[in-house]
Scaffold this active site. Structure first.
Site, PDB file in Angstrom:
ATOM      1  N   ASP A   3       0.888  -1.160   0.000  1.00 51.58           N
ATOM      2  CA  ASP A   3       0.000   0.000   0.000  1.00 51.58           C
ATOM      3  C   ASP A   3       0.927   1.212   0.000  1.00 51.58           C
ATOM      4  O   ASP A   3       1.433   1.617   1.050  1.00 51.58           O
ATOM      5  CB  ASP A   3      -0.895  -0.013   1.231  1.00 51.58           C
ATOM      6  CG  ASP A   3      -1.848   1.170   1.258  1.00 51.58           C
ATOM      7  OD1 ASP A   3      -2.372   1.537   0.192  1.00 51.58           O
ATOM      8  OD2 ASP A   3      -2.062   1.733   2.342  1.00 51.58           O
ATOM      9  N   GLU A  23      -1.074  -1.263  -4.897  1.00 54.11           N
ATOM     10  CA  GLU A  23      -2.302  -0.516  -5.140  1.00 54.11           C
ATOM     11  C   GLU A  23      -2.090   0.455  -6.297  1.00 54.11           C
ATOM     12  O   GLU A  23      -1.120   1.204  -6.315  1.00 54.11           O
ATOM     13  CB  GLU A  23      -2.724   0.253  -3.890  1.00 54.11           C
ATOM     14  CG  GLU A  23      -4.042   0.988  -4.085  1.00 54.11           C
ATOM     15  CD  GLU A  23      -4.524   1.650  -2.815  1.00 54.11           C
ATOM     16  OE1 GLU A  23      -5.128   0.972  -1.984  1.00 54.11           O
ATOM     17  OE2 GLU A  23      -4.265   2.860  -2.661  1.00 54.11           O
ATOM     18  N   ASP A  75      -2.697   1.229   6.875  1.00 52.66           N
ATOM     19  CA  ASP A  75      -1.829   0.955   5.715  1.00 52.66           C
ATOM     20  C   ASP A  75      -1.392  -0.507   5.698  1.00 52.66           C
ATOM     21  O   ASP A  75      -1.285  -1.125   4.646  1.00 52.66           O
ATOM     22  CB  ASP A  75      -0.590   1.861   5.746  1.00 52.66           C
ATOM     23  CG  ASP A  75      -0.952   3.314   5.936  1.00 52.66           C
ATOM     24  OD1 ASP A  75      -1.245   3.979   4.936  1.00 52.66           O
ATOM     25  OD2 ASP A  75      -0.961   3.775   7.100  1.00 52.66           O
TER      26      ASP A  75
END
Length: 194
Positions: free
Chosen positions: A7, A68, A141
């Site tokens: 992330d 991501e 996160d």
């Protein structure tokens, strides 16, 4: 399959490693956050992100890295930092010959919770449940990184197999020759939208 989920972020870059396969129980191997000081120069921060990701790659040796996909945000500084951290993660994996896959936030939410509009609390709760963890992974996160890994194990593998099957089924055109055209009856009439 072992997947490292990333992330991306400059201040906190979530990382999570999950082992699993579609239809089989998932197992969390590791989770954490690579942190950089906000007051440091951008180059130094990106170097710290690289060192952190390299350390995770060394320790866990994933088969694939799921990152991501960066999407547009109103805060240009935030999206730039996210995109830069994302690029560092992709570079680290590619340098080692590890395949990289990008997943959008809505793809990840849908894979983990069943809804592409789920909030962070719902994603975290499902990650905890799916990985049979005693407590929710923190910060968000870290939970998001695990969700990315889960998403790829469940969805990415199928997408990869479909793409490979389509590529295998497509007849290879001879060098220097145009691909064969569809029979006339299969073609769209002139002037029709294609």
């Amino acid at each position: 399959m072992r997947v490292l989920g990333v992330d991306p972020g400059l201040t906190r870059c979530g990382v999570g490693v999950v082992d699993g396969a579609p239809g089989r129980p998932l197992r969390m191997v590791g989770v954490g956050v690579v942190r950089t000081p906000a007051e440091a120069e951008i180059g130094q921060r990106l170097l710290l992100v690289e060192q952190g990701i390299e350390s995770w790659l060394d320790e866990h040796r994933p088969d694939l890295v799921a990152v991501e996909r960066v999407f547009a945000q109103h805060n240009v500084r935030t999206v730039m930092g996210t995109a830069q951290a994302s690029a560092v993660a992709m570079l680290c994996a590619t340098r080692r010959g590890i395949p990289v896959t990008l997943h959008t936030p809505s793809e990840v939410k849908a894979a983990v919770t069943g809804s592409g509009r789920a909030d962070k609390a719902q994603v975290t709760a499902m990650v905890q449940r799916l990985l049979r963890l005693d407590a929710p992974p923190k910060p968000a996160d870290a939970a998001d990184a695990l969700a990315l890994a889960i998403c790829h194990i469940w969805r990415g593998g199928a997408s990869d197999r479909i793409a490979a099957a389509v590529a295998k089924a497509a007849p290879a055109a001879a060098p220097g020759r145009a691909p064969a055209r569809a029979p006339y009856s299969a073609r769209a009439p002139r002037g029709a939208a294609r």
